[in-house]
Scaffold this motif. Structure first.
Motif, mmCIF file in Angstrom:
data_model
loop_
_atom_site.group_PDB
_atom_site.id
_atom_site.type_symbol
_atom_site.label_atom_id
_atom_site.label_comp_id
_atom_site.label_asym_id
_atom_site.label_seq_id
_atom_site.Cartn_x
_atom_site.Cartn_y
_atom_site.Cartn_z
ATOM 1 N N UNK A 19 0.832 -1.198 0.000
ATOM 2 C CA UNK A 19 0.000 0.000 0.000
ATOM 3 C C UNK A 19 0.863 1.243 0.000
ATOM 4 N N UNK A 20 0.398 2.274 -0.709
ATOM 5 C CA UNK A 20 1.155 3.525 -0.763
ATOM 6 C C UNK A 20 0.342 4.741 -0.358
ATOM 7 N N UNK A 21 -0.983 4.582 -0.141
ATOM 8 C CA UNK A 21 -1.783 5.705 0.331
ATOM 9 C C UNK A 21 -2.821 5.185 1.313
ATOM 10 N N UNK A 22 -3.056 5.963 2.350
ATOM 11 C CA UNK A 22 -4.118 5.683 3.297
ATOM 12 C C UNK A 22 -4.925 6.963 3.476
ATOM 13 N N UNK A 23 -6.239 6.816 3.542
ATOM 14 C CA UNK A 23 -7.124 7.964 3.772
ATOM 15 C C UNK A 23 -8.095 7.559 4.870
ATOM 16 N N UNK A 24 -8.432 8.516 5.726
ATOM 17 C CA UNK A 24 -9.296 8.201 6.863
ATOM 18 C C UNK A 24 -10.455 9.171 6.964
ATOM 19 N N UNK A 25 -11.623 8.619 7.230
ATOM 20 C CA UNK A 25 -12.774 9.394 7.647
ATOM 21 C C UNK A 25 -12.826 9.316 9.158
ATOM 22 N N UNK A 26 -13.880 9.807 9.793
ATOM 23 C CA UNK A 26 -13.935 9.782 11.252
ATOM 24 C C UNK A 26 -13.954 8.377 11.840
ATOM 25 N N UNK A 27 -14.526 7.405 11.118
ATOM 26 C CA UNK A 27 -14.604 6.043 11.647
ATOM 27 C C UNK A 27 -14.487 4.982 10.550
ATOM 28 N N UNK A 28 -13.783 5.293 9.480
ATOM 29 C CA UNK A 28 -13.524 4.337 8.411
ATOM 30 C C UNK A 28 -12.212 4.694 7.722
ATOM 31 N N UNK A 93 -11.215 10.614 1.719
ATOM 32 C CA UNK A 93 -12.358 10.336 2.582
ATOM 33 C C UNK A 93 -12.924 11.624 3.157
ATOM 34 N N UNK A 94 -14.253 11.724 3.158
ATOM 35 C CA UNK A 94 -14.946 12.803 3.852
ATOM 36 C C UNK A 94 -15.512 12.243 5.150
ATOM 37 N N UNK A 95 -16.539 12.889 5.682
ATOM 38 C CA UNK A 95 -17.099 12.395 6.936
ATOM 39 C C UNK A 95 -17.935 11.137 6.733
ATOM 40 N N UNK A 96 -18.646 11.046 5.615
ATOM 41 C CA UNK A 96 -19.478 9.869 5.320
ATOM 42 C C UNK A 96 -19.454 9.551 3.830
ATOM 43 N N UNK A 97 -18.402 9.924 3.138
ATOM 44 C CA UNK A 97 -18.295 9.631 1.710
ATOM 45 C C UNK A 97 -16.841 9.484 1.315
ATOM 46 N N UNK A 98 -16.624 8.908 0.133
ATOM 47 C CA UNK A 98 -15.280 8.764 -0.421
ATOM 48 C C UNK A 98 -15.300 9.179 -1.881
ATOM 49 N N UNK A 99 -14.119 9.512 -2.357
ATOM 50 C CA UNK A 99 -13.929 9.841 -3.761
ATOM 51 C C UNK A 99 -12.606 9.223 -4.200
ATOM 52 N N UNK A 100 -12.542 8.859 -5.466
ATOM 53 C CA UNK A 100 -11.314 8.276 -6.007
ATOM 54 C C UNK A 100 -11.094 8.792 -7.412
ATOM 55 N N UNK A 101 -9.829 8.895 -7.779
ATOM 56 C CA UNK A 101 -9.445 9.247 -9.146
ATOM 57 C C UNK A 101 -8.879 7.978 -9.771
ATOM 58 N N UNK A 102 -9.331 7.659 -10.978
ATOM 59 C CA UNK A 102 -8.830 6.480 -11.677
ATOM 60 C C UNK A 102 -7.544 6.829 -12.417
#
Length: 190
Positions: A19-28, A93-102
Motif C-alpha cells: 500500500x502507498x496511500x491511506x485515507x481516513x474518515x472519522x470512523x472508516x 475520505x470525507x465524513x461519510x463519503x469517499x472519492x477516487x481518481x482512476x
C-alpha cells in the motif's frame, strides 16, 4: 513510503498488496495499493466503504474480493462489469463519503450524497462507486473530501478550469470556488 498489510487477512488478496496511500474518515479507512486496488474498513452506515450495502467491516475488504464472491450489493452484476479493470490512483475520505481518481483521470464517488457532495447532480447516497458523469470530459489529477464537500483539480484549464467543488445538488460547480488557471503556472524568476 509503502507498507504491507500484516496480520490476519480476511481475504486472500490482503497479503498480495503493498500500500502507498491511506485515507481516513472519522470512523472508516481506505487503503490504496501500488497496483491500484482499494481496500476499505470501518463504519459503513452511509455506504461509504463502496462495497454495496451498509454492513460495517472490521478488517480491510478489497473491492475485487466482493466482486468475486458476488457480494456487491443488490446490483452485483452491474457493479462487476462497471468496475472491471478500474485502477485507482488516488482516494480521499470525507465524513461519510469517499472519492477516487482512476488512472485515466475519471472520478468515482460513493457514500452519503447529502448536499450534493458526490457530484452526481442530486442528493442521493451511493452504496457502490459511481462515476461523476459531469466530469467525463475532464482529466482530474487530484481530489480531496471535506466533511460535506468534495473538491477536484483538473489538468486541463480549458476543460476543467481551476478547482471544481461538489457542494450542492446539480452539476459540479465551476463558479463558486475557482482558482484562475494563470495561478497554476510557475512564475519564472526574473
Amino acid at each position: 513510503m509503502s507498507f504491507v498489510l500484516k496480520g490476519r487477512a480476511s481475504n486472500r488478496h490482503a497479503n498480495k498488496h503493498t500500500f502507498h496511500q491511506v485515507a481516513c474518515g472519522p470512523d472508516f479507512t481506505a487503503l490504496l495499493s501500488t497496483d491500484g486496488h482499494l481496500a476499505c474498513c470501518g463504519s459503513n452506515a452511509q455506504g461509504q466503504l463502496g462495497l454495496g450495502g451498509r454492513r460495517p467491516q472490521a478488517e480491510p475488504q478489497f473491492w475485487n474480493t466482493f466482486r468475486e464472491r458476488g457480494l456487491w450489493g443488490h446490483s452485483a452484476k452491474r457493479g462487476l462489469s462497471r468496475m472491471q479493470g478500474i485502477i485507482i490512483s488516488q482516494v480521499a475520505c470525507g465524513s461519510e463519503h469517499m472519492a477516487a481518481v482512476t488512472s485515466n483521470g475519471q472520478v468515482l464517488t460513493w457514500g452519503n450524497g447529502a448536499n450534493g457532495r458526490l457530484g452526481h447532480g442530486n442528493i442521493i447516497s451511493q452504496e457502490e462507486p459511481a462515476f461523476v458523469t459531469g466530469l467525463q470530459n475532464c482529466v482530474i489529477i487530484s481530489i480531496a473530501c471535506g466533511q460535506q464537500h468534495t473538491v477536484a483539480i483538473g489538468s486541463d484549464p480549458l476543460k476543467a478550469p481551476g478547482c471544481l467543488l461538489f457542494t450542492s445538488p446539480g452539476p459540479p460547480d465551476r463558479t463558486r470556488f475557482r482558482m484562475p488557471a494563470s495561478s497554476w503556472k510557475k512564475k519564472s524568476a526574473s
